[in-house]
Design an enzyme around this catalytic site. Sequence first.
Site, short mmCIF file in Angstrom:
data_model
loop_
_atom_site.label_atom_id
_atom_site.label_comp_id
_atom_site.label_asym_id
_atom_site.label_seq_id
_atom_site.Cartn_x
_atom_site.Cartn_y
_atom_site.Cartn_z
CG HIS A 187 -1.74 1.31 1.28
ND1 HIS A 187 -2.88 1.47 0.53
CD2 HIS A 187 -1.55 2.48 1.95
CE1 HIS A 187 -3.38 2.67 0.75
NE2 HIS A 187 -2.59 3.31 1.59
CB SER A 204 -8.83 4.73 6.54
OG SER A 204 -9.24 4.77 5.19
CG ASP A 223 -11.99 2.86 4.81
OD1 ASP A 223 -11.56 3.70 5.64
OD2 ASP A 223 -11.66 2.85 3.62
CE LYS A 275 -8.72 1.53 1.63
NZ LYS A 275 -9.02 2.56 2.63
NE ARG A 321 -11.19 10.04 8.78
CZ ARG A 321 -10.19 9.41 8.14
NH1 ARG A 321 -10.42 8.28 7.51
NH2 ARG A 321 -8.98 9.93 8.13
#
Length: 435
Positions: A82, A183, A161, A187, A168
Amino acid sequence: MHMVELIAKKRDGYALTSAELDWLIANYTAQAIPDYQMSAWAMAVVLRGMDAHETTALTLAMARSGTMLDLHDLAPVTVDKHSTGGIGDKTTLLLGPLVAAVGLPMAKMSGRGLGFSGGTVDKLESIPGFRTALSSDEFRRLVREVGLVIAAQSSDLAPADKQLYALRDVTATVASIPLIAASVMSKKLAAGADCIVLDVKYGSGAFMATKAEARQLAQTMVKIGHQAGRRVSAVLSSMQQPLGYAVGNALEVREAIAALRGNGPSDLVELCLSLGSQLLLMAERASDEASARAMLHEALQSGAAWAKFCHMVTSQGGDLASIEQPDLLPSAPVQIALPAPRAGYVSAIAGASLGLAVNALGGGRSHKEERIDPRVGLSLQARIGDQVYLGQPLLTIHAASMSAVEAVVPQLLAAYQFSDTPVKPPALMEVVPGD
């Protein structure tokens, strides 16, 4: 339980229990908690923070709000990566084939670009025919048959999320490390990978402005992964200037192809070797970093990584000729050089300004429904530390029209700063180990 009580408890600085957070996320996902109450709770978290146990409990509750993938029937170990997002970040396009070529299956769900940072899905979709919207059966089949699949984020993965992030985004509660970490990691945990490497970026072209903020976020996410039973490590990488020389979807695909064929920018290749080495070490496929890097370097030099990329592209419907001959990829009709306004050394580049300029050219989006033009972007000729002369090209603007070029020129010129004395380029990265 009552939502008002949980809001007040967090407002007053107390930690919520796992049971309370499970209840909160389950009821919010079921739309039993209204947005105005969830907004109040999120603001309390921004102001009061969360401890490590709370953050992990929140992450797990969000991950379990939808499908939890288990890929162990397809491969004993799968890996994922990520990135927190940055200008010119095409690492997945090189890293995925690299690690898959040495026998580590990568099953990756990626996002679309939003704001000034491009998305991996958008880049891949600039390849004619490439499909990122895959069914779960297709996704699993490609993990088994190819060992590499990059698909659009599934709507049933961590739906809490998706709901919370949208809230948000419009309530000034994005800037919270516990909420950001939850968050990202919800995932990643839901996607099922055993080993996860995090590319946490900092600087003018990244979400985290400073290295200290990036390190805190990285450490938080690594800790969450460990507590959830996954192997996780992180690399802090600089976005003081774009990664590589290309910014824009088709342009970045071309640059990734060049890297896979042994002719890519050194910073992109070095970052991917570092990220890949972390994955090999966590998966116990290498005993030390030197041997891990040697394996990856061999996969790059031998053409094995390039072959794996080609296999992935064709398996997901992409046109092989377009990657074998990158000139066939979408190309902007107008390409204009931006001349240096003065002589000197490039001392700084405002990465966010470059990203926003690409958006203005049509290469990014400000809301999720907006269409993008894969042809447009920027190709840099001068980076931090380079000496330039008056009138020498700083970059080339790839645009749909001359009027689009003229609209972004002032912003691009303002993004560059110059010095009369030599400037040292910024350090590229630092590893945050997982142990």
